[in-house]
Design a protein around this motif. Sequence first.
Motif, mmCIF file in Angstrom:
data_model
loop_
_atom_site.group_PDB
_atom_site.id
_atom_site.type_symbol
_atom_site.label_atom_id
_atom_site.label_comp_id
_atom_site.label_asym_id
_atom_site.label_seq_id
_atom_site.Cartn_x
_atom_site.Cartn_y
_atom_site.Cartn_z
ATOM 1 N N LYS A 143 0.848 -1.193 0.000
ATOM 2 C CA LYS A 143 0.000 0.000 0.000
ATOM 3 C C LYS A 143 0.876 1.232 0.000
ATOM 4 O O LYS A 143 2.057 1.175 0.373
ATOM 5 C CB LYS A 143 -0.922 -0.005 1.214
ATOM 6 C CG LYS A 143 -0.180 -0.003 2.540
ATOM 7 C CD LYS A 143 -1.135 -0.133 3.691
ATOM 8 C CE LYS A 143 -0.383 -0.098 5.016
ATOM 9 N NZ LYS A 143 -1.300 -0.045 6.146
ATOM 10 N N SER B 178 -9.866 -11.329 -10.132
ATOM 11 C CA SER B 178 -9.740 -11.525 -8.701
ATOM 12 C C SER B 178 -9.565 -12.957 -8.224
ATOM 13 O O SER B 178 -10.025 -13.288 -7.150
ATOM 14 C CB SER B 178 -10.987 -10.965 -8.035
ATOM 15 O OG SER B 178 -11.424 -9.826 -8.670
ATOM 16 N N SER C 4 -6.385 -1.328 -6.058
ATOM 17 C CA SER C 4 -7.411 -0.380 -5.626
ATOM 18 C C SER C 4 -6.740 0.971 -5.486
ATOM 19 O O SER C 4 -5.679 1.075 -4.863
ATOM 20 C CB SER C 4 -7.990 -0.829 -4.277
ATOM 21 O OG SER C 4 -8.903 0.126 -3.787
ATOM 22 N N ILE D 83 -7.681 -3.535 -0.150
ATOM 23 C CA ILE D 83 -7.543 -4.821 -0.857
ATOM 24 C C ILE D 83 -7.687 -5.919 0.191
ATOM 25 O O ILE D 83 -7.154 -5.803 1.297
ATOM 26 C CB ILE D 83 -6.152 -4.962 -1.521
ATOM 27 C CG1 ILE D 83 -6.085 -4.159 -2.805
ATOM 28 C CG2 ILE D 83 -5.786 -6.411 -1.805
ATOM 29 C CD1 ILE D 83 -6.749 -4.798 -4.007
ATOM 30 N N GLU E 239 -11.477 -5.536 -4.008
ATOM 31 C CA GLU E 239 -10.957 -4.197 -3.782
ATOM 32 C C GLU E 239 -12.125 -3.235 -3.628
ATOM 33 O O GLU E 239 -13.188 -3.445 -4.204
ATOM 34 C CB GLU E 239 -10.025 -3.757 -4.907
ATOM 35 C CG GLU E 239 -10.672 -3.495 -6.235
ATOM 36 C CD GLU E 239 -10.891 -4.724 -7.100
ATOM 37 O OE1 GLU E 239 -11.550 -4.556 -8.145
ATOM 38 O OE2 GLU E 239 -10.448 -5.834 -6.761
ATOM 39 N N LYS F 127 -12.803 1.267 -2.554
ATOM 40 C CA LYS F 127 -12.172 2.573 -2.338
ATOM 41 C C LYS F 127 -13.266 3.580 -2.042
ATOM 42 O O LYS F 127 -14.450 3.336 -2.329
ATOM 43 C CB LYS F 127 -11.406 3.002 -3.577
ATOM 44 C CG LYS F 127 -12.318 3.178 -4.795
ATOM 45 C CD LYS F 127 -11.545 3.529 -6.005
ATOM 46 C CE LYS F 127 -12.523 3.715 -7.183
ATOM 47 N NZ LYS F 127 -11.854 4.163 -8.376
ATOM 48 N N ALA G 230 -15.379 -4.884 2.162
ATOM 49 C CA ALA G 230 -14.445 -5.831 1.547
ATOM 50 C C ALA G 230 -14.702 -7.244 2.059
ATOM 51 O O ALA G 230 -14.736 -8.207 1.282
ATOM 52 C CB ALA G 230 -13.001 -5.410 1.813
ATOM 53 N N SER H 121 -5.374 -1.715 4.129
ATOM 54 C CA SER H 121 -5.964 -0.461 3.676
ATOM 55 C C SER H 121 -4.944 0.656 3.777
ATOM 56 O O SER H 121 -3.990 0.577 4.557
ATOM 57 C CB SER H 121 -7.196 -0.125 4.511
ATOM 58 O OG SER H 121 -6.843 -0.034 5.871
#
Length: 151
Positions: A7, A38, A63, A78, A91, A93, A106, A128
Amino acid sequence: MKISLTKGASEGPTKLNAFDNALLDANIGNVNLIPVSSMLPAEVEKIPMPELKPAEMTNCVLSHQYSDNPGDEITAVIAYALTEEMGCVVETKAINKPLKQLEEEARFMAEYMVEKRNLEIIEYECISQTHTVKEKASVIAALIYHDPIRH
């Protein structure tokens, strides 16, 4: 197959620069990211994010969120769920949405994907990235696939 979660967050003078800087913060800014859907194979080994070769073709589920509104809180999430047979990656956002709500979203999506396949989760993980925008900012969360695709 080996995977990593990563991230990043950053500001930049433009939308593209903020995104690129967030990728650099996540240690994936020097590679070519290839977005994939995915699915994970059953045998997955999660490893720490290794150093990637510059310009390497790198499969990922990504994401990302951007905002140029100072004070906005931007978040990218994610998550993956593994079963005995396979795994699913999700994912999500948002802008100015509580982190807990996004993480629950999620989890719900991963559980739903697994349930639709009549499988049971044996492992679940979520990461995250949140950032409060100063001027122009981007956040990313990604699942990186390290092994080449084999047919």
